[in-house]
Design a protein around this motif. Sequence first.
Motif, short mmCIF file in Angstrom:
data_model
loop_
_atom_site.label_atom_id
_atom_site.label_comp_id
_atom_site.label_asym_id
_atom_site.label_seq_id
_atom_site.Cartn_x
_atom_site.Cartn_y
_atom_site.Cartn_z
N TYR A 1 48.97 51.39 52.46
CA TYR A 1 48.69 50.00 51.74
C TYR A 1 47.61 50.32 50.70
O TYR A 1 47.78 49.74 49.45
N GLU B 1 48.02 49.47 46.48
CA GLU B 1 47.11 48.60 45.70
C GLU B 1 46.55 49.30 44.57
O GLU B 1 46.53 48.77 43.42
N HIS C 1 58.38 44.17 41.71
CA HIS C 1 59.19 43.34 42.83
C HIS C 1 59.21 44.23 43.74
O HIS C 1 58.82 43.91 45.19
N ASP D 1 55.59 44.63 45.58
CA ASP D 1 55.56 43.51 46.54
C ASP D 1 56.33 43.51 47.66
O ASP D 1 55.88 43.15 48.90
N GLN D 2 57.69 43.73 47.80
CA GLN D 2 58.29 44.02 49.02
C GLN D 2 57.71 44.86 49.89
O GLN D 2 57.72 44.87 51.39
N ARG E 1 54.86 46.45 50.10
CA ARG E 1 53.57 46.04 50.41
C ARG E 1 53.55 45.03 51.47
O ARG E 1 52.76 44.96 52.69
N ARG E 2 54.38 43.96 51.35
CA ARG E 2 54.67 42.94 52.63
C ARG E 2 55.04 43.78 53.81
O ARG E 2 54.70 43.47 54.82
N ARG E 3 56.17 44.57 53.75
CA ARG E 3 56.47 45.38 54.70
C ARG E 3 55.50 46.10 55.58
O ARG E 3 55.37 46.15 56.94
N THR F 1 52.23 45.55 55.40
CA THR F 1 51.35 44.61 56.04
C THR F 1 51.69 44.44 57.38
O THR F 1 50.89 44.07 58.38
N ASP F 2 52.94 43.72 57.49
CA ASP F 2 53.28 43.13 58.82
C ASP F 2 53.31 44.46 59.64
O ASP F 2 53.25 44.35 60.97
N SER G 1 50.01 45.22 61.07
CA SER G 1 49.69 44.28 61.97
C SER G 1 50.09 44.23 63.31
O SER G 1 49.52 44.39 64.25
#
Length: 248
Positions: A83, A87, A100, A103-104, A106-108, A110-111, A114
């Motif tokens: 991550y 950044e 794009h 962003d995809q 980074r979202r994966r 992050t999820d 978590s």
Amino acid sequence: MEVQQAVAIQHYSQRKACSSAAADGTAHLETYQRDLTPLTADECDIVRETLLVVAPFHQATVELSEERRVSESKVILMMKMLYCALERNSLHLHTQAATHLHDQLRRRVTDTASNLESLSVLTLSTLLDPRFKTLGFRSSSKCSEAVNRLKVECAAVIARTTSEPQPGPSSEQSPVPENLWQWLDEEVGRQTNNATADSIIEVQRYLAERSIPRSEDPLTYWGNRRTSYPNLFHLALQFVYPSFICAL
């Protein structure tokens, strides 16, 4: 004579076939070369930035595949490092395609991070790795939950290893003479045998100690501190490395 002529004719035919095949191959290559369209400057930028986005994932894959012994304590921290790398690299992205993709990913990440930070086995192994401790967590709330979970586990170890309390005096025994310090002695005894309080102190002392460099071996660390943190040492046997006991 006829045999020699036949052999000569055969050699000639073979050479002619090879020459023809070579000519055809050269013609095909020339056709392919003419069909190749050079990348435009914009396309080169997309390729360069895309490689920049996926570079941390390649590094993580190579590093983990080269290790002879991969610890579970590295999983949560690796997600945080991915991550952070995404950044940092986002500052150098200008094309829509690379942005794009970034962003995809980074979202994966992050999820996934978590979800991993909610797993007891991974969180405890991360905390008990003296190289990482709380540094591996992205979520402060998940980190607090993990620390509390570690205190509970430590208290359970203390409760198991504490000797059974001695039975109290029988009602048939003669009365014990009055002791001026009885209340204080009893309070000190209760504090000493409080597994929860002892676990909190031990965990806080351990976490307050400076993390060791990443290049050092956590096995050596716990081997040298088995008396300083005796209860966390038992947990480290369980969570840091499956082969920890054999190594020590």
